[in-house]
Design a protein around this motif. Structure first.
Motif, PDB file in Angstrom:
ATOM      1  N   ASP A 286      -7.483 -11.080   6.007  1.00 29.86           N
ATOM      2  CA  ASP A 286      -7.984  -9.746   5.633  1.00 29.86           C
ATOM      3  C   ASP A 286      -9.517  -9.714   5.710  1.00 29.86           C
ATOM      4  OD1 ASP A 286      -8.418 -11.432   3.493  1.00 29.86           O
ATOM      5  OD2 ASP A 286      -7.515 -10.126   1.994  1.00 29.86           O
ATOM      6  N   LEU A 287     -10.031 -10.087   6.870  1.00 26.29           N
ATOM      7  CA  LEU A 287     -11.481 -10.203   7.040  1.00 26.29           C
ATOM      8  C   LEU A 287     -11.904  -9.466   8.307  1.00 26.29           C
ATOM      9  CD1 LEU A 287     -13.593 -11.722   5.258  1.00 26.29           C
ATOM     10  CD2 LEU A 287     -13.611 -13.509   6.989  1.00 26.29           C
ATOM     11  N   GLY A 288     -11.755  -8.150   8.260  1.00 28.66           N
ATOM     12  CA  GLY A 288     -12.086  -7.333   9.417  1.00 28.66           C
ATOM     13  C   GLY A 288     -13.557  -6.967   9.491  1.00 28.66           C
ATOM     14  N   HIS A 289     -13.856  -6.011  10.362  1.00 30.30           N
ATOM     15  CA  HIS A 289     -15.240  -5.551  10.534  1.00 30.30           C
ATOM     16  C   HIS A 289     -15.843  -5.055   9.229  1.00 30.30           C
ATOM     17  CE1 HIS A 289     -13.855  -4.395  14.851  1.00 30.30           C
ATOM     18  NE2 HIS A 289     -14.203  -5.653  14.810  1.00 30.30           N
ATOM     19  N   LYS A 290     -15.006  -4.536   8.337  1.00 25.05           N
ATOM     20  CA  LYS A 290     -15.491  -3.978   7.073  1.00 25.05           C
ATOM     21  C   LYS A 290     -15.816  -5.052   6.048  1.00 25.05           C
ATOM     22  CE  LYS A 290     -12.757   0.253   7.675  1.00 25.05           C
ATOM     23  NZ  LYS A 290     -11.627   1.055   7.150  1.00 25.05           N
ATOM     24  N   ALA A 291     -15.532  -6.319   6.369  1.00 18.45           N
ATOM     25  CA  ALA A 291     -15.717  -7.398   5.400  1.00 18.45           C
ATOM     26  C   ALA A 291     -16.695  -8.473   5.846  1.00 18.45           C
ATOM     27  CB  ALA A 291     -14.369  -8.044   5.083  1.00 18.45           C
ATOM     28  N   GLN A 315     -10.657  -9.371  16.186  1.00 18.50           N
ATOM     29  CA  GLN A 315     -11.008  -8.761  14.910  1.00 18.50           C
ATOM     30  C   GLN A 315     -10.935  -7.253  15.045  1.00 18.50           C
ATOM     31  OE1 GLN A 315     -15.097  -9.182  13.515  1.00 18.50           O
ATOM     32  NE2 GLN A 315     -14.423  -9.359  11.389  1.00 18.50           N
ATOM     33  N   SER A 316     -10.408  -6.595  14.014  1.00 14.86           N
ATOM     34  CA  SER A 316     -10.398  -5.135  13.952  1.00 14.86           C
ATOM     35  C   SER A 316     -10.918  -4.727  12.582  1.00 14.86           C
ATOM     36  CB  SER A 316      -8.982  -4.597  14.201  1.00 14.86           C
ATOM     37  OG  SER A 316      -8.058  -5.200  13.304  1.00 14.86           O
ATOM     38  N   GLU A 317     -10.734  -3.499  12.195  1.00 14.38           N
ATOM     39  CA  GLU A 317     -11.352  -3.016  10.957  1.00 14.38           C
ATOM     40  C   GLU A 317     -10.942  -3.820   9.729  1.00 14.38           C
ATOM     41  OE1 GLU A 317     -11.477   1.179  10.148  1.00 14.38           O
ATOM     42  OE2 GLU A 317     -11.280   1.665  12.260  1.00 14.38           O
ATOM     43  N   GLU A 318      -9.674  -4.170   9.625  1.00 10.86           N
ATOM     44  CA  GLU A 318      -9.164  -4.835   8.416  1.00 10.86           C
ATOM     45  C   GLU A 318      -8.634  -6.241   8.668  1.00 10.86           C
ATOM     46  OE1 GLU A 318      -9.768  -3.182   5.838  1.00 10.86           O
ATOM     47  OE2 GLU A 318      -9.795  -1.073   6.424  1.00 10.86           O
ATOM     48  N   HIS A 319      -8.584  -6.689   9.919  1.00 13.31           N
ATOM     49  CA  HIS A 319      -7.881  -7.928  10.251  1.00 13.31           C
ATOM     50  C   HIS A 319      -8.726  -8.866  11.107  1.00 13.31           C
ATOM     51  CE1 HIS A 319      -4.812  -4.751   9.660  1.00 13.31           C
ATOM     52  NE2 HIS A 319      -4.132  -5.708   9.039  1.00 13.31           N
ATOM     53  N   LEU A 320      -8.496 -10.154  10.899  1.00 16.26           N
ATOM     54  CA  LEU A 320      -9.089 -11.193  11.730  1.00 16.26           C
ATOM     55  C   LEU A 320      -7.968 -12.154  12.125  1.00 16.26           C
ATOM     56  CD1 LEU A 320     -12.026 -12.295  12.626  1.00 16.26           C
ATOM     57  CD2 LEU A 320     -11.622 -14.015  10.858  1.00 16.26           C
TER      58      LEU A 320
END
Length: 382
Positions: A286-291, A315-320
C-alpha cells in the motif's frame, strides 16, 4: 534498528520519524559547522515544530522555509530568524507581512530577484506604516516594522530562480531607492551541484560561488546564505558564509549514496503492508504515488531494508508491485519498512508523522503542509 515492537497499532502507509536518530543528526550537523551560529537549516524537509524545538534547544535560532505554512510553523515554534526562501506574490506577500507584524521579535526576510517584486513589498510596508487599519490585531501602541528585509536571490547555475551575478549589482542599487526595503544580503542556492565525487563537486561549487563572493565584496561584505545539503561541507570552508542544509536531519537514500562523506543516518522511514499477492513471486504494497515521492524513476523511489532481493515492478496511486524471491514466505498483512529516495516531497504527502523511540510509537507530530494563508482581505495595497 528500525523495526517496531508493535506495528499492529499503526495504520499503513505511515511516515515514521525516529526521534533519537534525528536528534543525533542535528548534533552532527552542528558539529560539522563548528557551532550553531553558521547554520540556517531549511525546514522544507521535515516541516515539524518539535524538530524545530530540538534545534532551538541545541542552539540553532535561524531557519529557512519555502511556504507560508512553514513560516507560520517556525514563528509559532519560537524561531528567532526566518527566511522564506521564495519570492513573494500577492496574496502571500501580504500574509507574510501580517506574520512579521504579529511576531515582531522575530526577524523575517524573503527573496527578490527583480525590482517589481521588491516594490510590492515596499508598498505593503509603506501602507502598514501609514495606517493601523490593515493590522488591527496589533496593540495600539505596538510599533510597525518600517522595512521589509530581503536577500537578493542569485542564480549561480541552476537557472530556476534568481538574478545572474552580472545583473545583481544594478538590482542592489535600485533596491537602495526603496524606503521600506532593507537588503540583508545574498542568497545563493546551488541545488544543481550533486556530483558524487567530492573533488568534482567541490570544483563546481567553487566555480559557481566565485562571482557571488565578488558581488558581496562590491556590496560591502554583506551576509551570504549559500548551498543546500550536497554542498554543505564545501561552503563550511568559507568564513562567515551561512549554510542551510535541510535533508541532513532526516536524510534519505538519495543523499546517503550520493553524499557518503556526510555522516548522517536516515531518521524517517515508511511503514507499509502487503495487501495482495497477485501472482507467484510478487507482492503488492500500500505504497503508491500518494505515499512516497514519485518524481524519480521507478528504481529510485523507495528502498526496502528488510526484504533482501527484490525489484519494484510498477506503482500507481495506491499500490506498489514488487517482485521478490521472498514472496512465498511473505503473508498478506506483513509489514515492510521503506527508506525514501527523496524524503522532502515524501514528507509533504503526509498530514502527520508517527514518532518512534526504542521501537515504540510515542507521539504524533503534525506536518506544516498546504497552501492556506492568513486572511488578507483588508490588507490590499491597491
Amino acid at each position: 534498528m528500525y523495526a517496531l515492537q508493535d506495528p499492529g497499532s499503526i495504520a499503513s502507509p505511515a511516515l515514521l520519524v525516529y526521534r533519537d536518530i534525528a536528534t543525533e543528526n542535528i548534533r552532527r550537523m552542528i558539529a560539522m559547522a563548528g557551532g550553531p551560529e553558521r547554520l540556517m537549516p531549511h525546514v522544507k524537509t521535515h516541516k515539524m515544530a518539535p524538530l524545530v524545538a530540538e534545534q532551538l534547544q541545541q542552539g540553532i535560532t535561524r531557519f529557512k522555509c519555502a511556504t507560508f505554512a512553514e513560516a507560520q510553523m517556525l514563528a509559532e515554534a519560537g524561531a528567532k530568524d526566518i527566511l522564506m526562501a521564495y519570492q513573494l506574490n500577492s496574496p502571500t506577500a501580504e500574509a507574510f507581512a501580517m506574520l512579521a507584524f504579529r511576531f515582531q521579535k522575530i526577524r523575517f526576510a524573503s527573496l527578490v530577484d527583480n525590482i517589481a517584486s521588491a516594490r510590492l513589498l515596499n508598498d505593503i510596508w509603506e501602507k502598514a506604516a501609514a495606517s493601523r487599519k490593515p493590522i488591527g490585531f496589533l496593540p495600539s501602541a505596538a510599533p510597525v516594522p518600517q522595512k521589509a528585509r530581503v536577500y537578493i536571490d542569485i542564480d549561480c547555475g541552476q537557472h530556476r530562480t534568481g538574478i545572474a551575478p552580472s545583473g545583481a549589482a544594478a538590482l542592489w542599487r535600485e533596491l537602495q531607492a526603496l524606503p521600506h526595503v532593507e537588503v540583508a544580503g545574498l542568497h545563493a542556492y546551488d541545488g544543481h551541484i550533486r556530483e558524487t565525487d567530492m573533488t568534482e563537486r567541490t570544483r563546481q561549487c567553487n566555480e559557481a560561488f566565485a562571482p557571488v563572493a565578488e558581488l558581496a565584496r562590491q556590496m560591502g561584505d554583506v551576509e551570504i546564505i549559500a548551498g543546500g545539503s550536497p554542498t554543505f561541507p564545501i561552503h563550511l570552508q568559507r568564513p562567515g558564509v551561512i549554510c542551510s542544509p535541510g535533508t541532513s536531519i532526516l536524510w534519505d537514500e538519495g543523499y546517503r549514496t550520493s553524499c557518503p562523506e556526510q555522516d548522517f543516518t536516515p531518521a524517517a522511514l515508511l511503514l507499509t503492508r502487503v495487501i495482495s499477492k497477485p501472482q507467484e513471486g510478487y507482492i503488492t504494497l500500500d505504497l503508491g504515488h500518494k505515499a512516497v515521492s514519485a518524481e524519480n524513476p521507478i528504481t529510485k523511489r523507495v528502498f526496502f531494508k528488510n526484504l533482501g532481493e527484490y525489484e519494484v515492478i510498477s506503482q500507481s496511486e495506491e499500490h506498489l508491485v514488487v517482485k521478490t524471491p521472498q514472496a512465498a514466505s511473505i503473508q498478506v498483512g506483513d509489514v515492510l519498512y521503506g527508506l525514501p529516495y527523496h524524503v522532502c516531497p515524501t514528507v509533504a504527502l503526509y498530514n502527520e508523522a508517527t514518532v518512534i523511540r526504542d521501537g515504540k510509537a510515542i507521539a504524533s507530530w503534525p506536518i506544516a503542509r498546504g497552501r492556506r494563508i492568513l486572511n488578507t482581505a483588508n490588507f490590499s495595497t491597491k
